[in-house]
Design a protein around this motif. Structure first.
Motif, PDB file in Angstrom:
ATOM      1  N   MET A 193       0.829  -1.210   0.000  1.00 20.10           N
ATOM      2  CA  MET A 193       0.000   0.000   0.000  1.00 20.10           C
ATOM      3  C   MET A 193       0.865   1.262   0.000  1.00 20.10           C
ATOM      4  N   LEU A 194       1.973   1.214   0.760  1.00 25.86           N
ATOM      5  CA  LEU A 194       2.856   2.376   0.837  1.00 25.86           C
ATOM      6  C   LEU A 194       3.454   2.682  -0.530  1.00 25.86           C
ATOM      7  N   HIS A 195       3.864   1.626  -1.247  1.00 31.72           N
ATOM      8  CA  HIS A 195       4.437   1.816  -2.574  1.00 31.72           C
ATOM      9  C   HIS A 195       3.408   2.410  -3.531  1.00 31.72           C
ATOM     10  N   ILE A 196       2.182   1.941  -3.444  1.00 28.53           N
ATOM     11  CA  ILE A 196       1.119   2.464  -4.310  1.00 28.53           C
ATOM     12  C   ILE A 196       0.924   3.955  -4.056  1.00 28.53           C
ATOM     13  N   ASP A 197       0.856   4.312  -2.785  1.00 25.05           N
ATOM     14  CA  ASP A 197       0.667   5.730  -2.431  1.00 25.05           C
ATOM     15  C   ASP A 197       1.826   6.585  -2.933  1.00 25.05           C
ATOM     16  N   GLU A 198       3.036   6.071  -2.788  1.00 28.25           N
ATOM     17  CA  GLU A 198       4.215   6.817  -3.251  1.00 28.25           C
ATOM     18  C   GLU A 198       4.180   7.014  -4.764  1.00 28.25           C
ATOM     19  N   GLU A 199       3.817   5.965  -5.486  1.00 30.77           N
ATOM     20  CA  GLU A 199       3.772   6.058  -6.945  1.00 30.77           C
ATOM     21  C   GLU A 199       2.658   6.987  -7.419  1.00 30.77           C
ATOM     22  N   LEU A 200       1.521   6.930  -6.732  1.00 29.01           N
ATOM     23  CA  LEU A 200       0.420   7.846  -7.079  1.00 29.01           C
ATOM     24  C   LEU A 200       0.821   9.298  -6.843  1.00 29.01           C
ATOM     25  N   ASN A 201       1.547   9.531  -5.771  1.00 37.20           N
ATOM     26  CA  ASN A 201       2.031  10.892  -5.487  1.00 37.20           C
ATOM     27  C   ASN A 201       3.011  11.362  -6.560  1.00 37.20           C
ATOM     28  N   ARG A 202       3.882  10.456  -6.995  1.00 38.30           N
ATOM     29  CA  ARG A 202       4.812  10.800  -8.070  1.00 38.30           C
ATOM     30  C   ARG A 202       4.065  11.152  -9.358  1.00 38.30           C
ATOM     31  N   LEU A 203       3.024  10.386  -9.626  1.00 37.38           N
ATOM     32  CA  LEU A 203       2.192  10.644 -10.811  1.00 37.38           C
ATOM     33  C   LEU A 203       1.518  12.016 -10.729  1.00 37.38           C
ATOM     34  N   ARG A 204       0.938  12.291  -9.574  1.00 35.86           N
ATOM     35  CA  ARG A 204       0.260  13.580  -9.388  1.00 35.86           C
ATOM     36  C   ARG A 204       1.241  14.748  -9.513  1.00 35.86           C
ATOM     37  N   GLU A 205       2.419  14.587  -8.913  1.00 38.66           N
ATOM     38  CA  GLU A 205       3.424  15.657  -8.988  1.00 38.66           C
ATOM     39  C   GLU A 205       3.842  15.931 -10.431  1.00 38.66           C
ATOM     40  N   LYS A 206       4.029  14.867 -11.189  1.00 41.13           N
ATOM     41  CA  LYS A 206       4.420  15.024 -12.593  1.00 41.13           C
ATOM     42  C   LYS A 206       3.289  15.689 -13.390  1.00 41.13           C
ATOM     43  N   LEU A 207       2.063  15.291 -13.096  1.00 36.85           N
ATOM     44  CA  LEU A 207       0.902  15.880 -13.773  1.00 36.85           C
ATOM     45  C   LEU A 207       0.772  17.363 -13.439  1.00 36.85           C
ATOM     46  N   LEU A 208       1.010  17.728 -12.181  1.00 36.48           N
ATOM     47  CA  LEU A 208       0.920  19.129 -11.766  1.00 36.48           C
ATOM     48  C   LEU A 208       2.025  19.977 -12.399  1.00 36.48           C
ATOM     49  N   GLU A 209       3.189  19.377 -12.617  1.00 30.14           N
ATOM     50  CA  GLU A 209       4.249  20.084 -13.352  1.00 30.14           C
ATOM     51  C   GLU A 209       3.770  20.418 -14.765  1.00 30.14           C
ATOM     52  N   MET A 210       3.147  19.445 -15.408  1.00 28.23           N
ATOM     53  CA  MET A 210       2.608  19.653 -16.751  1.00 28.23           C
ATOM     54  C   MET A 210       1.502  20.698 -16.718  1.00 28.23           C
ATOM     55  N   TRP A 211       0.654  20.637 -15.697  1.00 29.62           N
ATOM     56  CA  TRP A 211      -0.454  21.585 -15.538  1.00 29.62           C
ATOM     57  C   TRP A 211       0.088  23.018 -15.477  1.00 29.62           C
ATOM     58  N   ASP A 212       1.145  23.212 -14.707  1.00 25.82           N
ATOM     59  CA  ASP A 212       1.730  24.552 -14.569  1.00 25.82           C
ATOM     60  C   ASP A 212       2.336  25.034 -15.884  1.00 25.82           C
ATOM     61  N   LEU A 213       2.881  24.120 -16.649  1.00 25.05           N
ATOM     62  CA  LEU A 213       3.441  24.482 -17.953  1.00 25.05           C
ATOM     63  C   LEU A 213       2.331  24.933 -18.913  1.00 25.05           C
ATOM     64  N   VAL A 214       1.224  24.195 -18.922  1.00 26.97           N
ATOM     65  CA  VAL A 214       0.090  24.566 -19.778  1.00 26.97           C
ATOM     66  C   VAL A 214      -0.540  25.874 -19.289  1.00 26.97           C
ATOM     67  N   ASP A 215      -0.573  26.067 -17.965  1.00 27.08           N
ATOM     68  CA  ASP A 215      -1.063  27.336 -17.415  1.00 27.08           C
ATOM     69  C   ASP A 215      -0.216  28.499 -17.939  1.00 27.08           C
ATOM     70  N   HIS A 216       1.096  28.287 -17.990  1.00 30.33           N
ATOM     71  CA  HIS A 216       1.996  29.319 -18.519  1.00 30.33           C
ATOM     72  C   HIS A 216       1.688  29.601 -19.990  1.00 30.33           C
ATOM     73  N   GLN A 217       1.413  28.553 -20.742  1.00 31.83           N
ATOM     74  CA  GLN A 217       1.031  28.728 -22.148  1.00 31.83           C
ATOM     75  C   GLN A 217      -0.236  29.579 -22.271  1.00 31.83           C
ATOM     76  N   LEU A 218      -1.247  29.223 -21.490  1.00 32.04           N
ATOM     77  CA  LEU A 218      -2.524  29.932 -21.562  1.00 32.04           C
ATOM     78  C   LEU A 218      -2.392  31.378 -21.114  1.00 32.04           C
ATOM     79  N   ASN A 219      -1.692  31.584 -20.019  1.00 28.83           N
ATOM     80  CA  ASN A 219      -1.523  32.934 -19.487  1.00 28.83           C
ATOM     81  C   ASN A 219      -0.715  33.813 -20.448  1.00 28.83           C
ATOM     82  N   SER A 220       0.326  33.244 -21.010  1.00 32.37           N
ATOM     83  CA  SER A 220       1.115  33.975 -22.009  1.00 32.37           C
ATOM     84  C   SER A 220       0.283  34.233 -23.252  1.00 32.37           C
ATOM     85  N   GLY A 221      -0.572  33.274 -23.575  1.00 35.71           N
ATOM     86  CA  GLY A 221      -1.448  33.424 -24.735  1.00 35.71           C
ATOM     87  C   GLY A 221      -2.386  34.599 -24.596  1.00 35.71           C
ATOM     88  N   ARG A 222      -2.843  34.843 -23.377  1.00 34.14           N
ATOM     89  CA  ARG A 222      -3.719  35.986 -23.140  1.00 34.14           C
ATOM     90  C   ARG A 222      -3.008  37.291 -23.510  1.00 34.14           C
TER      91      ARG A 222
END
Length: 225
Positions: free
Chosen positions: A1-30
């Motif tokens: 269970m601990l490994h699953i939680d750790e991997e899910l957190n890694r996934l979320r962190e990577k996704l949030l990095e991508m989210w911030d990059l796309v946010d930068h695209q959108l904000n710059s686009g404005r």
């Protein structure tokens, strides 16, 4: 269970990095849309390759997670939601890139009167607010906020539905501005699509947290309306 939680957190962190990059695209686009800024538009377009790399990386991480852990219940819903959110984030990045290409065709900023009549920048700000609220909903595991994000999409749809009539009427008195009006309509159409993609992400958050599929219910309600 601990490994699953750790991997899910890694996934979320990577996704949030991508989210911030796309946010930068959108904000710059404005800013690029407001000022017909070709240099900024070029930077937005170049960022798309980085967004695509994140998309591929996150896809592989999700596939590996499913293969290694064979998750069930909430863990399975979580990884499926992250996988689908990843797809929609990449598409929003594509939308930002497409709007940047429209900007590159401009030789001057849009006519303020037409921008105001179409509510293009109001729509842009609403789409950005939805995008950012959806990120908060994911970080805080907040399905209530995700439901509020979905409601905000109605405002974007309303502006989009009115835009063709507004632009047609404007062109009757300003026939020399057809290319500019078409560019504005194209950006409005892209923003409406971005709103749909943010809504898709909000639905995945609800699915992950509440085990409820709201997508088909929303489509049925749209038809009834």
């Amino acid at each position: 269970m601990l490994h699953i939680d750790e991997e899910l957190n890694r996934l979320r962190e990577k996704l949030l990095e991508m989210w911030d990059l796309v946010d930068h695209q959108l904000n710059s686009g404005r800013e690029a849309v407001m000022n017909a800024d070709h240099e900024l538009a070029d930077r937005i377009i170049k960022l798309e390759r980085k967004v695509n790399n994140y998309d591929i990386k996150i896809d592989r991480m999700c596939e590996n997670f499913l293969a290694l852990y064979t998750p069930v219940a909430v863990d399975l819903r979580a990884v499926l939601a992250l996988l689908k959110i990843n797809t929609n984030l990449e598409r929003i990045g594509d939308t930002a890139e497409s709007m940047a290409h429209f900007v590159k065709k401009l030789d001057r900023p849009f006519t303020p009167e037409l921008v105001e009549l179409t509510n293009m920048m109001v729509m842009y700000d609403q789409a950005l607010a939805m995008f950012r609220d959806c990120r908060v909903a994911l970080v805080q595991d907040d399905p209530k906020l995700a439901k509020e994000v979905i409601k905000l999409d109605k405002a974007l749809n309303k502006i989009y539905r009115k835009s063709d009539r507004v632009i047609t009427k404007y062109l009757q008195a300003n026939s020399d501005q057809i290319p500019e009006a078409l560019a504005i309509f194209s950006i409005i159409k892209k923003l409406e699509r971005a709103g749909d993609q943010v809504t898709n992400m909000a639905e995945e958050i609800i699915f992950y947290r509440e085990a409820k599929v709201v997508k088909h219910k929303r489509k049925k309600k749209k038809k009834d309306d």
